[in-house]
Design a protein around this motif. Structure first.
Motif, PDB file in Angstrom:
ATOM      1  N   GLY A   1      46.508  12.291  42.965  1.00 54.14           N
ATOM      2  CA  GLY A   1      47.533  12.658  41.977  1.00 54.14           C
ATOM      3  C   GLY A   1      49.058  13.141  42.704  1.00 54.14           C
ATOM      4  O   GLY A   1      49.687  12.573  42.293  1.00 54.14           O
ATOM      5  N   ILE A   2      48.125  14.151  43.793  1.00 52.79           N
ATOM      6  CA  ILE A   2      49.725  14.996  45.095  1.00 52.79           C
ATOM      7  C   ILE A   2      49.942  13.305  45.635  1.00 52.79           C
ATOM      8  O   ILE A   2      51.480  13.150  45.611  1.00 52.79           O
ATOM      9  CB  ILE A   2      48.937  15.301  45.558  1.00 52.79           C
ATOM     10  CG1 ILE A   2      48.218  16.643  44.972  1.00 52.79           C
ATOM     11  CG2 ILE A   2      49.928  15.715  46.845  1.00 52.79           C
ATOM     12  CD1 ILE A   2      49.088  17.862  44.058  1.00 52.79           C
TER      13      ILE A   2
ATOM     14  N   ASP B   1      64.564  17.787  58.747  1.00 53.18           N
ATOM     15  CA  ASP B   1      65.050  16.766  59.301  1.00 53.18           C
ATOM     16  C   ASP B   1      65.327  15.466  58.595  1.00 53.18           C
ATOM     17  O   ASP B   1      65.659  15.068  59.278  1.00 53.18           O
ATOM     18  CB  ASP B   1      65.072  17.200  60.499  1.00 53.18           C
ATOM     19  CG  ASP B   1      63.109  16.782  60.980  1.00 53.18           C
ATOM     20  OD1 ASP B   1      62.416  16.809  60.140  1.00 53.18           O
ATOM     21  OD2 ASP B   1      62.475  17.142  61.678  1.00 53.18           O
ATOM     22  N   GLY B   2      64.316  15.607  57.210  1.00 50.70           N
ATOM     23  CA  GLY B   2      64.671  13.845  57.049  1.00 50.70           C
ATOM     24  C   GLY B   2      63.720  12.912  56.764  1.00 50.70           C
ATOM     25  O   GLY B   2      64.444  12.067  56.330  1.00 50.70           O
ATOM     26  N   MET B   3      62.715  13.814  57.468  1.00 55.66           N
ATOM     27  CA  MET B   3      61.225  12.734  57.450  1.00 55.66           C
ATOM     28  C   MET B   3      60.273  12.456  55.855  1.00 55.66           C
ATOM     29  O   MET B   3      60.319  13.645  55.367  1.00 55.66           O
ATOM     30  CB  MET B   3      60.159  13.212  58.638  1.00 55.66           C
ATOM     31  CG  MET B   3      60.677  13.178  60.530  1.00 55.66           C
ATOM     32  SD  MET B   3      61.567  11.273  60.221  1.00 55.66           S
ATOM     33  CE  MET B   3      59.705  10.810  60.492  1.00 55.66           C
ATOM     34  N   VAL B   4      60.171  11.520  55.908  1.00 54.20           N
ATOM     35  CA  VAL B   4      59.535  11.550  54.436  1.00 54.20           C
ATOM     36  C   VAL B   4      58.154  11.327  54.638  1.00 54.20           C
ATOM     37  O   VAL B   4      58.023  10.450  55.891  1.00 54.20           O
ATOM     38  CB  VAL B   4      60.201   9.736  53.735  1.00 54.20           C
ATOM     39  CG1 VAL B   4      59.192  10.113  52.891  1.00 54.20           C
ATOM     40  CG2 VAL B   4      61.024  10.405  53.675  1.00 54.20           C
ATOM     41  N   GLY B   5      56.715  12.333  54.795  1.00 53.75           N
ATOM     42  CA  GLY B   5      55.345  13.055  54.529  1.00 53.75           C
ATOM     43  C   GLY B   5      54.946  11.705  54.528  1.00 53.75           C
ATOM     44  O   GLY B   5      55.407  11.030  52.741  1.00 53.75           O
ATOM     45  N   GLY B   6      53.268  12.126  54.020  1.00 48.78           N
ATOM     46  CA  GLY B   6      51.901  11.039  53.219  1.00 48.78           C
ATOM     47  C   GLY B   6      51.754  11.757  52.308  1.00 48.78           C
ATOM     48  O   GLY B   6      51.542  11.432  50.926  1.00 48.78           O
ATOM     49  N   CYS B   7      52.447  13.264  52.287  1.00 46.07           N
ATOM     50  CA  CYS B   7      50.725  13.748  51.270  1.00 46.07           C
ATOM     51  C   CYS B   7      51.449  15.420  51.439  1.00 46.07           C
ATOM     52  O   CYS B   7      52.076  15.774  52.735  1.00 46.07           O
ATOM     53  CB  CYS B   7      50.198  13.679  52.098  1.00 46.07           C
ATOM     54  SG  CYS B   7      48.778  14.765  50.979  1.00 46.07           S
ATOM     55  N   ALA B   8      52.069  15.959  50.182  1.00 46.54           N
ATOM     56  CA  ALA B   8      52.072  17.307  49.882  1.00 46.54           C
ATOM     57  C   ALA B   8      51.329  18.480  51.127  1.00 46.54           C
ATOM     58  O   ALA B   8      51.585  19.176  50.464  1.00 46.54           O
ATOM     59  CB  ALA B   8      52.628  17.520  48.818  1.00 46.54           C
ATOM     60  N   TRP B   9      50.548  17.823  50.675  1.00 42.91           N
ATOM     61  CA  TRP B   9      49.536  19.070  50.996  1.00 42.91           C
ATOM     62  C   TRP B   9      49.984  18.624  53.379  1.00 42.91           C
ATOM     63  O   TRP B   9      49.020  19.465  54.435  1.00 42.91           O
ATOM     64  CB  TRP B   9      47.438  19.018  51.362  1.00 42.91           C
ATOM     65  CG  TRP B   9      47.742  18.533  50.411  1.00 42.91           C
ATOM     66  CD1 TRP B   9      47.119  17.928  48.991  1.00 42.91           C
ATOM     67  CD2 TRP B   9      47.926  19.798  49.023  1.00 42.91           C
ATOM     68  NE1 TRP B   9      46.859  18.461  47.874  1.00 42.91           N
ATOM     69  CE2 TRP B   9      47.469  19.750  48.244  1.00 42.91           C
ATOM     70  CE3 TRP B   9      48.536  20.856  49.338  1.00 42.91           C
ATOM     71  CZ2 TRP B   9      47.671  20.070  46.338  1.00 42.91           C
ATOM     72  CZ3 TRP B   9      48.672  21.883  47.822  1.00 42.91           C
ATOM     73  CH2 TRP B   9      48.267  21.417  47.127  1.00 42.91           C
ATOM     74  N   ASP B  10      50.502  17.897  53.131  1.00 45.72           N
ATOM     75  CA  ASP B  10      50.203  16.973  55.121  1.00 45.72           C
ATOM     76  C   ASP B  10      51.510  18.883  55.464  1.00 45.72           C
ATOM     77  O   ASP B  10      52.671  17.398  56.112  1.00 45.72           O
ATOM     78  CB  ASP B  10      50.438  16.077  55.454  1.00 45.72           C
ATOM     79  CG  ASP B  10      50.746  15.009  57.258  1.00 45.72           C
ATOM     80  OD1 ASP B  10      50.298  16.179  57.723  1.00 45.72           O
ATOM     81  OD2 ASP B  10      50.790  14.302  57.016  1.00 45.72           O
ATOM     82  N   TYR B  11      51.400  19.077  56.359  1.00 44.39           N
ATOM     83  CA  TYR B  11      52.431  20.508  56.394  1.00 44.39           C
ATOM     84  C   TYR B  11      53.208  19.958  57.820  1.00 44.39           C
ATOM     85  O   TYR B  11      54.223  20.256  58.223  1.00 44.39           O
ATOM     86  CB  TYR B  11      51.668  22.291  56.845  1.00 44.39           C
ATOM     87  CG  TYR B  11      50.331  22.300  57.430  1.00 44.39           C
ATOM     88  CD1 TYR B  11      50.820  21.776  59.147  1.00 44.39           C
ATOM     89  CD2 TYR B  11      48.820  21.706  57.186  1.00 44.39           C
ATOM     90  CE1 TYR B  11      49.511  22.275  59.816  1.00 44.39           C
ATOM     91  CE2 TYR B  11      48.069  21.759  58.597  1.00 44.39           C
ATOM     92  CZ  TYR B  11      48.351  22.156  59.780  1.00 44.39           C
ATOM     93  OH  TYR B  11      47.327  22.194  59.835  1.00 44.39           O
ATOM     94  N   ASP B  12      52.713  19.038  59.021  1.00 40.02           N
ATOM     95  CA  ASP B  12      53.692  18.742  59.792  1.00 40.02           C
ATOM     96  C   ASP B  12      53.310  17.346  59.762  1.00 40.02           C
ATOM     97  O   ASP B  12      54.109  16.770  61.068  1.00 40.02           O
ATOM     98  CB  ASP B  12      51.975  19.119  60.825  1.00 40.02           C
ATOM     99  CG  ASP B  12      52.063  20.016  62.265  1.00 40.02           C
ATOM    100  OD1 ASP B  12      53.378  20.359  62.554  1.00 40.02           O
ATOM    101  OD2 ASP B  12      51.338  20.319  63.099  1.00 40.02           O
TER     102      ASP B  12
ATOM    103  N   CYS C   1      39.649  13.373  53.502  1.00 39.88           N
ATOM    104  CA  CYS C   1      40.671  14.774  52.700  1.00 39.88           C
ATOM    105  C   CYS C   1      39.546  14.813  51.187  1.00 39.88           C
ATOM    106  O   CYS C   1      39.488  14.102  50.482  1.00 39.88           O
ATOM    107  CB  CYS C   1      42.178  14.658  52.248  1.00 39.88           C
ATOM    108  SG  CYS C   1      42.799  15.758  50.917  1.00 39.88           S
ATOM    109  N   THR C   2      39.412  16.768  51.082  1.00 47.36           N
ATOM    110  CA  THR C   2      39.151  17.116  49.708  1.00 47.36           C
ATOM    111  C   THR C   2      39.606  17.029  48.460  1.00 47.36           C
ATOM    112  O   THR C   2      39.502  17.493  48.159  1.00 47.36           O
ATOM    113  CB  THR C   2      37.437  17.264  49.607  1.00 47.36           C
ATOM    114  OG1 THR C   2      38.225  19.096  49.823  1.00 47.36           O
ATOM    115  CG2 THR C   2      36.676  16.911  50.629  1.00 47.36           C
ATOM    116  N   ASP C   3      41.392  17.463  49.388  1.00 50.30           N
ATOM    117  CA  ASP C   3      42.239  18.178  48.102  1.00 50.30           C
ATOM    118  C   ASP C   3      42.635  17.298  46.728  1.00 50.30           C
ATOM    119  O   ASP C   3      42.750  17.216  45.952  1.00 50.30           O
ATOM    120  CB  ASP C   3      43.567  18.590  48.956  1.00 50.30           C
ATOM    121  CG  ASP C   3      42.979  19.853  48.899  1.00 50.30           C
ATOM    122  OD1 ASP C   3      41.787  20.867  49.618  1.00 50.30           O
ATOM    123  OD2 ASP C   3      44.096  19.769  50.394  1.00 50.30           O
TER     124      ASP C   3
END
Length: 319
Positions: free
Chosen positions: A225-226, A236-247, A290-292
């Motif tokens: 769902g996330i 700085d404008g990068m779009v990440g794949g997931c809200a848990w992916d802190y880096d 991932c298990t989140d």
């Protein structure tokens, strides 16, 4: 109750042409070092989002879907930028956005900042409170002062009543081994002071690693769902794949060069489709391990103790 993680929940998820939620990283600096957060392990550069980039994001949301939930946080404490936060909320509200939200640890929310937030017209404030006693709270929220935090939130709730604000103030506790015996105390304390309350499971925070999870975890796995509902945009404008992916190890695009919609649609085709088709082995390694996906959902109540459910419809307010 927490959401039951099964195929019935998955039926609520939809692939949309524009994200239901967008986390806008005002800053990735944080004043705390919480035990369940990986901010201190972050390898990407630290910084604050420019107003120019922020306005570009808000302008597109206003054009595409003003009901999109804008969260002014990703991996950092938004209150660090001070009064700039007022102008960010104010700009979004003047553009017609109806779901402008902030998540904060509230430790920096002195009275003038509390008034600033409510005066800005923000729709929803989610506040992290992971303990009732000083010992438990400060053992989890490292570098915070429990008594200062409680005083800050109490003032925020008092000022909300004073100005008769429609802003929803939701105090959330992340349930974990260290605080599980104080969950009910936290909920009761803040409900008695007029706040909504929420209890959620603790996430593990995904990382790029080579340690596969047990295959049994995928037997009843559903689309995350996330991943389905949220776009994350770094300072700085990068779009990440997931809200848990802190880096932001999974980079889907750059808002400085493309639109949110262009990046989101490409992400649907290359990434989300795999989730809905349950092609787990074809997902990026970060997702495979991932298990989140199991921790989505919160137990939430309004100030009167009535259960509150989140809307999954793109044209409605979140709650």
């Amino acid at each position: 109750m927490y959401y039951e993680i099964n195929s019935e929940l998955e039926k609520k998820f939809k692939m949309t042409d524009f994200p239901l939620n967008i986390s806008v990283e005002v800053t990735n600096h944080c004043n705390l070092n919480c035990i369940m957060c990986n901010n201190d392990k972050m390898k990407r550069p630290k910084g604050n989002m420019s107003m120019g980039l922020y306005k570009k994001i808000i302008d597109e949301v206003a054009l595409e879907n003003p009901a999109t939930r804008i969260w002014l946080d990703f991996y950092g404490e938004a209150m660090i930028v001070g009064y700039k936060l007022y102008y960010m909320v104010d700009y979004a509200k003047k553009k017609g956005l109806t779901n402008v939200c902030i998540n904060t640890n509230a430790t920096l929310m002195k009275p003038d900042y509390a008034e600033m937030l409510l005066d800005s017209g923000v729709d929803y404030i989610s506040i992290d409170c992971d303990g009732f006693s000083k010992e438990v709270y400060e053992s989890i929220r490292v570098n915070a002062d429990r008594d200062v935090f409680y005083k800050n939130v109490e003032y925020l709730l008092e000022y909300k009543k004073k100005i008769n604000s429609d802003t929803v103030i939701d105090v959330k506790i992340i349930e974990m081994e260290q605080n599980k015996y104080e969950v009910e105390k936290v909920v009761e304390y803040w409900r008695n002071r007029g706040a909504w309350t929420a209890v959620r499971r603790c996430a593990e925070w995904v990382t790029e690693n080579d340690n596969p999870v047990n295959d049994d975890i995928n037997i009843d796995r559903i689309a995350c769902g996330i991943a389905v509902g949220t776009a994350v945009i770094s300072w700085d404008g990068m779009v990440g794949g997931c809200a848990w992916d802190y880096d932001c190890t999974m980079k889907c695009g750059d808002i400085n060069k493309e639109s949110i919609k262009e990046i989101w649609m490409r992400r649907n085709d290359q990434f989300l489709k795999l989730h809905f088709e349950h092609r787990w082995n074809e997902l990026p390694k970060m997702c495979q391990n991932c298990t989140d996906w199991r921790v989505i959902g919160e137990e939430r109540f309004d100030e009167n103790g009535n259960p509150v459910n989140k809307s999954y419809k793109t044209e409605e307010k979140m709650f």
